[in-house]
Design a protein around this motif. Structure first.
Motif, PDB file in Angstrom:
ATOM      1  N   MET A 161      -0.174 -10.791 -18.291  1.00  0.00           N
ATOM      2  CA  MET A 161      -1.199 -10.415 -17.321  1.00  0.00           C
ATOM      3  C   MET A 161      -2.139  -9.380 -17.936  1.00  0.00           C
ATOM      4  O   MET A 161      -1.798  -8.725 -18.922  1.00  0.00           O
ATOM      5  N   ALA A 162      -3.328  -9.246 -17.374  1.00  0.00           N
ATOM      6  CA  ALA A 162      -4.245  -8.190 -17.807  1.00  0.00           C
ATOM      7  C   ALA A 162      -3.662  -6.842 -17.395  1.00  0.00           C
ATOM      8  O   ALA A 162      -2.975  -6.734 -16.375  1.00  0.00           O
ATOM      9  N   ASN A 163      -3.926  -5.832 -18.199  1.00  0.00           N
ATOM     10  CA  ASN A 163      -3.338  -4.510 -18.017  1.00  0.00           C
ATOM     11  C   ASN A 163      -3.644  -3.950 -16.614  1.00  0.00           C
ATOM     12  O   ASN A 163      -4.801  -3.690 -16.285  1.00  0.00           O
ATOM     13  N   PRO A 164      -2.609  -3.734 -15.786  1.00  0.00           N
ATOM     14  CA  PRO A 164      -2.845  -3.256 -14.426  1.00  0.00           C
ATOM     15  C   PRO A 164      -3.228  -1.790 -14.350  1.00  0.00           C
ATOM     16  O   PRO A 164      -3.558  -1.291 -13.274  1.00  0.00           O
ATOM     17  N   ALA A 165      -3.211  -1.101 -15.487  1.00  0.00           N
ATOM     18  CA  ALA A 165      -3.616   0.308 -15.493  1.00  0.00           C
ATOM     19  C   ALA A 165      -5.129   0.479 -15.612  1.00  0.00           C
ATOM     20  O   ALA A 165      -5.667   1.496 -15.166  1.00  0.00           O
ATOM     21  N   ASN A 166      -5.818  -0.526 -16.194  1.00  0.00           N
ATOM     22  CA  ASN A 166      -7.252  -0.331 -16.417  1.00  0.00           C
ATOM     23  C   ASN A 166      -8.120  -1.569 -16.235  1.00  0.00           C
ATOM     24  O   ASN A 166      -9.343  -1.475 -16.352  1.00  0.00           O
ATOM     25  N   HIS A 167      -7.528  -2.732 -15.959  1.00  0.00           N
ATOM     26  CA  HIS A 167      -8.344  -3.933 -15.742  1.00  0.00           C
ATOM     27  C   HIS A 167      -8.720  -3.995 -14.264  1.00  0.00           C
ATOM     28  O   HIS A 167      -7.877  -4.233 -13.392  1.00  0.00           O
ATOM     29  N   ALA A 168     -10.020  -3.782 -13.971  1.00  0.00           N
ATOM     30  CA  ALA A 168     -10.467  -3.591 -12.591  1.00  0.00           C
ATOM     31  C   ALA A 168     -10.140  -4.773 -11.685  1.00  0.00           C
ATOM     32  O   ALA A 168      -9.720  -4.583 -10.536  1.00  0.00           O
ATOM     33  N   THR A 169     -10.328  -5.998 -12.173  1.00  0.00           N
ATOM     34  CA  THR A 169     -10.072  -7.164 -11.320  1.00  0.00           C
ATOM     35  C   THR A 169      -8.594  -7.304 -11.006  1.00  0.00           C
ATOM     36  O   THR A 169      -8.216  -7.645  -9.877  1.00  0.00           O
ATOM     37  N   PRO A 307     -12.285 -13.923  -0.775  1.00  0.00           N
ATOM     38  CA  PRO A 307     -12.718 -12.723  -1.497  1.00  0.00           C
ATOM     39  C   PRO A 307     -11.855 -11.526  -1.111  1.00  0.00           C
ATOM     40  O   PRO A 307     -11.431 -11.391   0.042  1.00  0.00           O
ATOM     41  N   ILE A 308     -11.590 -10.660  -2.082  1.00  0.00           N
ATOM     42  CA  ILE A 308     -10.842  -9.446  -1.798  1.00  0.00           C
ATOM     43  C   ILE A 308     -11.798  -8.300  -1.508  1.00  0.00           C
ATOM     44  O   ILE A 308     -12.978  -8.350  -1.846  1.00  0.00           O
ATOM     45  N   LYS A 309     -11.257  -7.263  -0.896  1.00  0.00           N
ATOM     46  CA  LYS A 309     -12.068  -6.095  -0.533  1.00  0.00           C
ATOM     47  C   LYS A 309     -12.604  -5.395  -1.782  1.00  0.00           C
ATOM     48  O   LYS A 309     -11.910  -5.272  -2.790  1.00  0.00           O
ATOM     49  N   ASP A 310     -13.839  -4.938  -1.686  1.00  0.00           N
ATOM     50  CA  ASP A 310     -14.427  -4.176  -2.776  1.00  0.00           C
ATOM     51  C   ASP A 310     -13.721  -2.825  -2.888  1.00  0.00           C
ATOM     52  O   ASP A 310     -13.492  -2.154  -1.886  1.00  0.00           O
ATOM     53  N   LEU A 311     -13.383  -2.432  -4.101  1.00  0.00           N
ATOM     54  CA  LEU A 311     -12.807  -1.112  -4.340  1.00  0.00           C
ATOM     55  C   LEU A 311     -13.842  -0.245  -5.054  1.00  0.00           C
ATOM     56  O   LEU A 311     -14.546  -0.713  -5.944  1.00  0.00           O
ATOM     57  N   SER A 312     -13.920   1.001  -4.665  1.00  0.00           N
ATOM     58  CA  SER A 312     -14.829   1.932  -5.321  1.00  0.00           C
ATOM     59  C   SER A 312     -14.272   2.315  -6.687  1.00  0.00           C
ATOM     60  O   SER A 312     -13.092   2.071  -6.998  1.00  0.00           O
ATOM     61  N   ASP A 313     -15.106   2.916  -7.524  1.00  0.00           N
ATOM     62  CA  ASP A 313     -14.639   3.382  -8.831  1.00  0.00           C
ATOM     63  C   ASP A 313     -13.487   4.363  -8.669  1.00  0.00           C
ATOM     64  O   ASP A 313     -12.538   4.365  -9.465  1.00  0.00           O
ATOM     65  N   GLU A 314     -13.580   5.200  -7.639  1.00  0.00           N
ATOM     66  CA  GLU A 314     -12.517   6.177  -7.395  1.00  0.00           C
ATOM     67  C   GLU A 314     -11.207   5.479  -7.028  1.00  0.00           C
ATOM     68  O   GLU A 314     -10.123   5.887  -7.485  1.00  0.00           O
ATOM     69  N   ILE A 316     -10.365   2.369  -7.875  1.00  0.00           N
ATOM     70  CA  ILE A 316      -9.886   1.701  -9.086  1.00  0.00           C
ATOM     71  C   ILE A 316      -9.122   2.691  -9.959  1.00  0.00           C
ATOM     72  O   ILE A 316      -8.033   2.398 -10.480  1.00  0.00           O
ATOM     73  N   GLN A 317      -9.686   3.876 -10.127  1.00  0.00           N
ATOM     74  CA  GLN A 317      -9.035   4.902 -10.947  1.00  0.00           C
ATOM     75  C   GLN A 317      -7.707   5.329 -10.335  1.00  0.00           C
ATOM     76  O   GLN A 317      -6.691   5.447 -11.033  1.00  0.00           O
ATOM     77  N   LYS A 318      -7.711   5.547  -9.023  1.00  0.00           N
ATOM     78  CA  LYS A 318      -6.500   5.984  -8.322  1.00  0.00           C
ATOM     79  C   LYS A 318      -5.370   4.968  -8.465  1.00  0.00           C
ATOM     80  O   LYS A 318      -4.245   5.302  -8.863  1.00  0.00           O
ATOM     81  N   TRP A 319      -5.683   3.705  -8.148  1.00  0.00           N
ATOM     82  CA  TRP A 319      -4.644   2.683  -8.217  1.00  0.00           C
ATOM     83  C   TRP A 319      -4.247   2.392  -9.658  1.00  0.00           C
ATOM     84  O   TRP A 319      -3.078   2.137  -9.951  1.00  0.00           O
ATOM     85  N   GLY A 320      -5.206   2.440 -10.567  1.00  0.00           N
ATOM     86  CA  GLY A 320      -4.882   2.234 -11.976  1.00  0.00           C
ATOM     87  C   GLY A 320      -3.880   3.261 -12.482  1.00  0.00           C
ATOM     88  O   GLY A 320      -2.930   2.929 -13.197  1.00  0.00           O
ATOM     89  N   ASP A 321      -4.081   4.511 -12.091  1.00  0.00           N
ATOM     90  CA  ASP A 321      -3.141   5.564 -12.491  1.00  0.00           C
ATOM     91  C   ASP A 321      -1.758   5.310 -11.907  1.00  0.00           C
ATOM     92  O   ASP A 321      -0.734   5.526 -12.573  1.00  0.00           O
ATOM     93  N   GLU A 322      -1.731   4.849 -10.655  1.00  0.00           N
ATOM     94  CA  GLU A 322      -0.433   4.582 -10.024  1.00  0.00           C
ATOM     95  C   GLU A 322       0.263   3.385 -10.671  1.00  0.00           C
ATOM     96  O   GLU A 322       1.471   3.407 -10.919  1.00  0.00           O
ATOM     97  N   PHE A 323      -0.514   2.327 -10.955  1.00  0.00           N
ATOM     98  CA  PHE A 323       0.082   1.156 -11.597  1.00  0.00           C
ATOM     99  C   PHE A 323       0.554   1.487 -13.013  1.00  0.00           C
ATOM    100  O   PHE A 323       1.520   0.896 -13.514  1.00  0.00           O
ATOM    101  N   LYS A 324      -0.119   2.412 -13.669  1.00  0.00           N
ATOM    102  CA  LYS A 324       0.312   2.825 -14.999  1.00  0.00           C
ATOM    103  C   LYS A 324       1.732   3.370 -14.958  1.00  0.00           C
ATOM    104  O   LYS A 324       2.558   3.086 -15.841  1.00  0.00           O
ATOM    105  N   THR A 325       2.030   4.099 -13.900  1.00  0.00           N
ATOM    106  CA  THR A 325       3.387   4.643 -13.741  1.00  0.00           C
ATOM    107  C   THR A 325       4.366   3.556 -13.344  1.00  0.00           C
ATOM    108  O   THR A 325       5.458   3.435 -13.909  1.00  0.00           O
ATOM    109  N   ILE A 326       3.982   2.739 -12.349  1.00  0.00           N
ATOM    110  CA  ILE A 326       4.890   1.684 -11.856  1.00  0.00           C
ATOM    111  C   ILE A 326       5.266   0.709 -12.962  1.00  0.00           C
ATOM    112  O   ILE A 326       6.432   0.321 -13.110  1.00  0.00           O
TER     113      ILE A 326
END
Length: 330
Positions: A161-169, A307-314, A316-326
């Motif tokens: 899979m594409a990296n869930p820590a930083n791949h926005a989609t 279509p999925i809900k639009d996420l703001s840059d903030e 994306i960053q928040k969830w990316g950081d959390e997925f990086k840990t998970i």
């Protein structure tokens, strides 16, 4: 009857004259420049030129550099793009910064009402995400039937899979599952924990996901079903899930300072036409929103794609950081 004919002629003549004038003006401008993050659209550009007499110039810009590239040109008064295409959140940012012009294309008249985002932005497709697998190594009956199946230990070390820590989609897709599939956040987090326990291979984007599945190194990819078309004759198929497929909306718009404004509108009209959308679906495997047009992937015309809900840059960053840990991304 004669009076009716005369009245109709009087009503239609200004509109027909305006259309002819617009066509002539577009041809006189000669070129429509297209900045986009979508790939493999050269056949559409060629068809546009052949059918309209207007040259289409295509420049691909990656999503991560899209806003910065366009804003640098725009603020310097040197934006060359007549038309821009990208994920909906990207075009919304550009509109807020004054880059987009109002335009409602008559070619979108048959599209669903929800695809008309506002006076400038028109949705034309969904960057749909699904599960693709090696059909020579996985029987259709054994392929996942639900997203939850990705957490089954039988798929350990067999997923890419594409990296869930930083791949926005991918980040948006995982959050979309929380919002649309799972009954509670607890169930969703249990799914994430199970998926992470299966130790997926992480790659930079969707582009590299099919290769490990083609080779048999991995069996399943969280990826885009369009690769069944673009990677043919690779042994790829998609899992017919009992649940909908989700993805990021794709959008198109005319720029506010288009060097060729008439050609820009002509290009958007052509892009949204059944012919161009048919080419995008047939040749590239894209999921488009033109009525009755589907990619030639077995069963895709029966799939529910949302279509999925639009996420703001903030976000994306928040969830990316959390997925990086998970997912214990290093």
């Amino acid at each position: 009857m004669k009076r009716l004919v005369v009245v109709l002629a009087m009503l239609l003549f200004p509109a027909l004259t305006a259309m002819a004038s617009d066509d002539a003006a577009a041809k006189a401008e000669g070129t429509a420049t297209f900045y986009a993050n979508i790939t493999a659209v050269e056949p559409i550009m060629e068809a546009f030129g052949a059918d309209t007499g207007i040259k289409g110039q295509y420049t691909r810009i990656s999503t991560s550099k899209f806003v910065a590239t366009i804003m640098t040109e725009f603020e310097a008064g040197k934006l060359m793009a007549d038309v821009v295409q990208g994920p909906l959140p990207v075009l919304e940012i550009l509109k807020a910064k004054g880059v987009l012009a109002p335009y409602s294309s008559p070619a979108a008249a048959g599209y669903a009402e929800w695809t008309r985002k506002d006076d400038a932005i028109q949705l034309f497709g969904i960057e749909y995400v699904g599960l693709i697998y090696n059909k020579e190594l996985v029987k259709a009956a054994d392929a996942p039937k639900r997203y939850e199946d990705l957490a089954d230990p039988k798929w350990k070390d067999k997923i890419v899979m594409a990296n869930p820590a930083n791949h926005a989609t991918t980040i948006s897709w995982l959050v979309g599952l929380k919002d649309n599939i799972f009954k509670s956040e607890e169930e969703w987090r249990a799914f994430l924990k199970g998926l992470a326990a299966n130790k997926p291979m992480f790659v930079s984007s969707f582009g590299p996901t099919p290769a490990p599945v083609e080779s048999g190194e991995k069996l399943i990819a969280i990826s885009m079903p369009k690769y069944i078309i673009t990677k043919a004759p690779a042994p790829l198929d998609w899992a017919r899930l009992e649940q909908p497929l989700f993805g990021t909306p794709r959008a198109i718009a005319v720029t506010s300072k288009a060097p060729h404004p008439n050609a820009a509108r002509a290009f958007v009209d052509y892009w949204l036409s059944g012919k161009a959308m048919g080419m995008l679906a047939k040749d590239v495997g894209e999921y488009v929103l033109a009525p009755g047009v589907f990619p030639p992937i077995d069963g895709m015309d029966q799939a529910k794609v949302l279509p999925i809900k639009d996420l703001s840059d903030e976000e994306i960053q928040k969830w990316g950081d959390e997925f990086k840990t998970i997912f214990d991304v290093q």
